[in-house]
Design a protein around this motif. Structure first.
Motif, PDB file in Angstrom:
ATOM      1  N   SER A 134       0.853  -1.191   0.000  1.00 52.15           N
ATOM      2  CA  SER A 134       0.000   0.000   0.000  1.00 52.15           C
ATOM      3  C   SER A 134       0.888   1.241   0.000  1.00 52.15           C
ATOM      4  O   SER A 134       1.891   1.298   0.697  1.00 52.15           O
ATOM      5  CB  SER A 134      -0.868  -0.014   1.262  1.00 52.15           C
ATOM      6  OG  SER A 134      -1.126   1.306   1.678  1.00 52.15           O
ATOM      7  N   PRO A 135       0.521   2.270  -0.784  1.00 51.73           N
ATOM      8  CA  PRO A 135       1.341   3.486  -0.794  1.00 51.73           C
ATOM      9  C   PRO A 135       1.434   4.116   0.590  1.00 51.73           C
ATOM     10  O   PRO A 135       2.429   4.766   0.909  1.00 51.73           O
ATOM     11  CB  PRO A 135       0.618   4.406  -1.771  1.00 51.73           C
ATOM     12  CG  PRO A 135      -0.639   3.725  -2.170  1.00 51.73           C
ATOM     13  CD  PRO A 135      -0.592   2.319  -1.731  1.00 51.73           C
ATOM     14  N   PHE A 136       0.410   3.878   1.437  1.00 51.93           N
ATOM     15  CA  PHE A 136       0.462   4.429   2.792  1.00 51.93           C
ATOM     16  C   PHE A 136       1.570   3.753   3.613  1.00 51.93           C
ATOM     17  O   PHE A 136       2.163   4.359   4.485  1.00 51.93           O
ATOM     18  CB  PHE A 136      -0.893   4.277   3.500  1.00 51.93           C
ATOM     19  CG  PHE A 136      -1.942   5.196   2.930  1.00 51.93           C
ATOM     20  CD1 PHE A 136      -2.092   6.490   3.425  1.00 51.93           C
ATOM     21  CD2 PHE A 136      -2.758   4.798   1.885  1.00 51.93           C
ATOM     22  CE1 PHE A 136      -3.037   7.355   2.895  1.00 51.93           C
ATOM     23  CE2 PHE A 136      -3.712   5.650   1.349  1.00 51.93           C
ATOM     24  CZ  PHE A 136      -3.848   6.935   1.847  1.00 51.93           C
ATOM     25  N   LEU A 161       1.165   6.879  -6.130  1.00 50.58           N
ATOM     26  CA  LEU A 161      -0.088   6.191  -6.468  1.00 50.58           C
ATOM     27  C   LEU A 161      -0.033   5.903  -7.970  1.00 50.58           C
ATOM     28  O   LEU A 161       0.442   6.729  -8.738  1.00 50.58           O
ATOM     29  CB  LEU A 161      -1.297   7.087  -6.174  1.00 50.58           C
ATOM     30  CG  LEU A 161      -1.437   7.591  -4.745  1.00 50.58           C
ATOM     31  CD1 LEU A 161      -2.605   8.568  -4.633  1.00 50.58           C
ATOM     32  CD2 LEU A 161      -1.667   6.425  -3.808  1.00 50.58           C
ATOM     33  N   VAL A 220      -8.862   9.457  -2.659  1.00 53.40           N
ATOM     34  CA  VAL A 220      -7.688   8.774  -2.095  1.00 53.40           C
ATOM     35  C   VAL A 220      -6.448   9.640  -2.329  1.00 53.40           C
ATOM     36  O   VAL A 220      -5.600   9.798  -1.452  1.00 53.40           O
ATOM     37  CB  VAL A 220      -7.498   7.372  -2.737  1.00 53.40           C
ATOM     38  CG1 VAL A 220      -6.227   6.715  -2.213  1.00 53.40           C
ATOM     39  CG2 VAL A 220      -8.700   6.490  -2.457  1.00 53.40           C
ATOM     40  N   PHE A 278      -4.067  10.949   0.522  1.00 52.86           N
ATOM     41  CA  PHE A 278      -2.658  10.569   0.507  1.00 52.86           C
ATOM     42  C   PHE A 278      -1.760  11.814   0.575  1.00 52.86           C
ATOM     43  O   PHE A 278      -0.735  11.827   1.256  1.00 52.86           O
ATOM     44  CB  PHE A 278      -2.336   9.761  -0.756  1.00 52.86           C
ATOM     45  CG  PHE A 278      -0.959   9.164  -0.718  1.00 52.86           C
ATOM     46  CD1 PHE A 278      -0.682   8.094   0.103  1.00 52.86           C
ATOM     47  CD2 PHE A 278       0.061   9.696  -1.486  1.00 52.86           C
ATOM     48  CE1 PHE A 278       0.592   7.556   0.169  1.00 52.86           C
ATOM     49  CE2 PHE A 278       1.347   9.163  -1.425  1.00 52.86           C
ATOM     50  CZ  PHE A 278       1.605   8.086  -0.594  1.00 52.86           C
TER      51      PHE A 278
END
Ligand SMILES: *[C@@H]1O[C@H](CO)[C@@H](O)[C@H](O)[C@H]1NC(C)=O
Length: 308
Positions: free
Chosen positions: A93-95, A182, A195, A199
């Motif tokens: 996940s980019p998070f 992303l 999102v 982000f």
């Protein structure tokens, strides 16, 4: 007449003036180095005195210029020892990428600042007219421009992005410009925009509350008298971007951000005979597939190599 002679000689001095330029590309990644080195070589070939700090060694420096290597030895070996490959990060996940990048990039910045070869350069009392630094989560390195009292030039190897835009006040509305981490296309759906916005907020909070304080601390360890990172970080004179409006999304750029994408491309050379014969002989054409410079085929999981 006297004035003509004066102007003639003073213009000679101008023509022959050469600048001493420090170029710092600390990432142990070939694709980043190719860009930094093309810039460093180009400047040396134009007559400037260039010092290139990087994990790579230029074995064939330009002959008609001054090009010196300060090698960050050991960086490439460390890279080889990493257990994580790009394939492991594929589904991440980019998070989660944010803490991973904090950790990895802080370590690289620290290792650069502590490297004996860079330390030697810092203590050398040398003078530079400009300091060019790759911008890649390594903000503490901007102290080098302060140390050498030279204008700071940043080079973003991934174009305008959320790491560089705020540093020069460049707008980047999350409503239509997807974050680099992303994998969205510019024509985002409403959900993707949402999102993207979330982000942007989370990644800015991460920078301000976690990443910058760590970078500031490691900078102060080496340069106790330097101003805070919150001052040095916002002092770039020029930002060179590895992007171009012909192949990237059209985005706002403040006037000191300059698209230079494609500058490193050399005129094509003749292909080796075996490859040329193979390509010329392919009746249905050839699909060329490149995985870039960071992915080694040996790291690729077996199921990905197996054709369906
Ligand atoms: C900011 O950059 C300018 C231009 O290079 C320089 O004169 C000034 O000293 C820099 N400020 C700091 C705090 O380094």
């Amino acid at each position: 007449m006297k004035y003509t002679v004066f102007i003639f000689f003073s213009s000679l001095i101008w023509i022959t003036s050469c600048s001493r330029i420090l170029v710092v590309f600390h990432m142990p990644s070939t694709s980043h180095y190719i860009l930094g080195n093309a810039l460093a070589r180009g400047l040396a070939e134009a007559g400037h005195d260039v010092t290139m700090v990087s994990p790579f060694e230029e074995k064939n420096p330009p002959k008609n210029g001054k090009y010196r290597n300060v090698i960050l030895t050991g960086f490439l070996d460390d890279m080889d020892k990493q257990d994580m490959s790009v394939f492991d990060m594929e589904g991440m996940s980019p998070f989660l990428m944010l803490p991973f990048l904090n950790f990895y990039c802080n370590e690289l910045t620290q290792n650069t600042l502590e490297h004996p070869n860079l330390q030697k350069l810092l203590k050398s009392n040398e003078h530079f007219d400009a300091v060019v630094i790759e911008q890649f989560n390594n903000d503490a390195l901007k102290v080098l421009a302060y140390h050498f009292k030279a204008p700071l030039i940043l080079f973003s190897t991934i174009g305008a992005n959320s790491w560089i835009n705020p540093l020069v006040g460049n707008p980047s509305p999350p409503s239509y410009i997807p974050d680099a981490l992303l994998s969205y296309r510019p024509d985002m759906t409403f959900h993707q925009r949402l999102v993207n916005w979330l982000f942007t907020v989370v990644s800015e909070l991460n920078r301000q509350l976690l990443f910058f304080p760590t970078q500031n601390k490691m900078m102060k360890e080496h340069f106790p008298d330097a101003p805070d990172l919150s001052i040095l970080n916002y002092n770039a004179s020029i930002v060179l971007l590895n992007s171009h409006e012909s192949i990237n999304q059209a985005v706002p750029l403040v006037p000191n951000m300059i698209d230079v994408g494609g500058f490193h491309v050399n005129p094509p050379k003749e292909l080796p005979k075996d490859l040329k014969d193979y390509m010329d002989g392919a009746k249905e054409g050839v699909v060329y597939f490149s995985m870039g410079s960071n992915i080694k085929p040996s790291m690729m999981p077996k199921e990905k190599k197996t054709p369906y």
